[in-house]
Design an enzyme around this catalytic site. Sequence first.
Site, mmCIF file in Angstrom:
data_model
loop_
_atom_site.group_PDB
_atom_site.id
_atom_site.type_symbol
_atom_site.label_atom_id
_atom_site.label_comp_id
_atom_site.label_asym_id
_atom_site.label_seq_id
_atom_site.Cartn_x
_atom_site.Cartn_y
_atom_site.Cartn_z
ATOM 1 N N VAL A 94 0.855 -1.169 0.075
ATOM 2 C CA VAL A 94 -0.102 -0.105 0.139
ATOM 3 C C VAL A 94 0.963 1.296 0.001
ATOM 4 O O VAL A 94 1.789 1.117 0.860
ATOM 5 C CB VAL A 94 -0.746 0.102 1.146
ATOM 6 C CG1 VAL A 94 -1.743 1.405 1.308
ATOM 7 C CG2 VAL A 94 -1.816 -1.100 1.042
ATOM 8 N N GLY A 102 -6.768 1.563 6.750
ATOM 9 C CA GLY A 102 -7.280 0.271 6.880
ATOM 10 C C GLY A 102 -7.219 -0.451 5.500
ATOM 11 O O GLY A 102 -7.961 -1.610 5.303
ATOM 12 N N GLY A 104 -4.900 -1.796 3.919
ATOM 13 C CA GLY A 104 -3.857 -3.134 4.124
ATOM 14 C C GLY A 104 -4.794 -4.195 4.778
ATOM 15 O O GLY A 104 -4.946 -5.308 4.178
ATOM 16 N N ASN A 131 10.910 -5.598 9.501
ATOM 17 C CA ASN A 131 9.554 -4.904 9.449
ATOM 18 C C ASN A 131 8.806 -4.872 10.392
ATOM 19 O O ASN A 131 7.631 -5.615 10.489
ATOM 20 C CB ASN A 131 8.832 -5.278 7.985
ATOM 21 C CG ASN A 131 8.051 -4.192 7.393
ATOM 22 O OD1 ASN A 131 7.618 -3.502 8.180
ATOM 23 N ND2 ASN A 131 7.532 -4.445 6.264
ATOM 24 N N TYR A 138 0.324 -7.763 11.552
ATOM 25 C CA TYR A 138 -0.074 -9.176 11.306
ATOM 26 C C TYR A 138 -0.375 -9.764 12.888
ATOM 27 O O TYR A 138 -1.709 -10.436 12.748
ATOM 28 C CB TYR A 138 0.836 -9.745 10.548
ATOM 29 C CG TYR A 138 1.280 -9.486 9.222
ATOM 30 C CD1 TYR A 138 0.332 -8.734 8.532
ATOM 31 C CD2 TYR A 138 2.482 -9.361 8.723
ATOM 32 C CE1 TYR A 138 0.612 -8.165 7.295
ATOM 33 C CE2 TYR A 138 2.822 -8.782 7.466
ATOM 34 C CZ TYR A 138 2.063 -8.229 6.517
ATOM 35 O OH TYR A 138 2.079 -7.916 5.518
#
Length: 166
Positions: A94, A102, A104, A131, A138
């Site tokens: 993105v 939002g 992603g 990252n 996640y």
Amino acid sequence: MNTLPDAFPMIRAAEPRDLPAVVGLIHELAEFESLTHLFEATPEALGRHLFAERPQAECLVAQQGEALVGFALFFTTFSTFKCKPSLYLEDLYVQPSQRGNGLGKRLLKQLGALAVARDYGRFEWCVLDWNTSAIAFYEKMGASLLPDWRLCRLSGDALRAFAEAA
């Protein structure tokens, strides 16, 4: 597919006309990951794999007005233990100007829904260990990071040498 107001990017399946923009986004991702030295993508090469008689991958794009601002490229793998296909997300990107709204998460939810609709056993992807913002994102979504698994890869000259030795 998109039920949000026009101010939000629309998520849809990529079309052949999107190939130059998707390759541009892939290049942005390569820059973000400091991997431009590995970048070889072209619209023609990507199109051969996304839009062939037997596609090797699929792609969702996020469209804001006329511009593409994100993508998710994925393909099917197979789990021998589950004896079911799995959805593998190769890359999610993105643009920085669109992060934090939002998008992603919407792309990932669309892929999760697709995996469920297709009765796949898993939805998997990798994340670079540096990252930390992506890892936190996640994990917040409920994804498990598998610390005991390491990705193995043969590519380029090493792959050719390995194949020739067979």
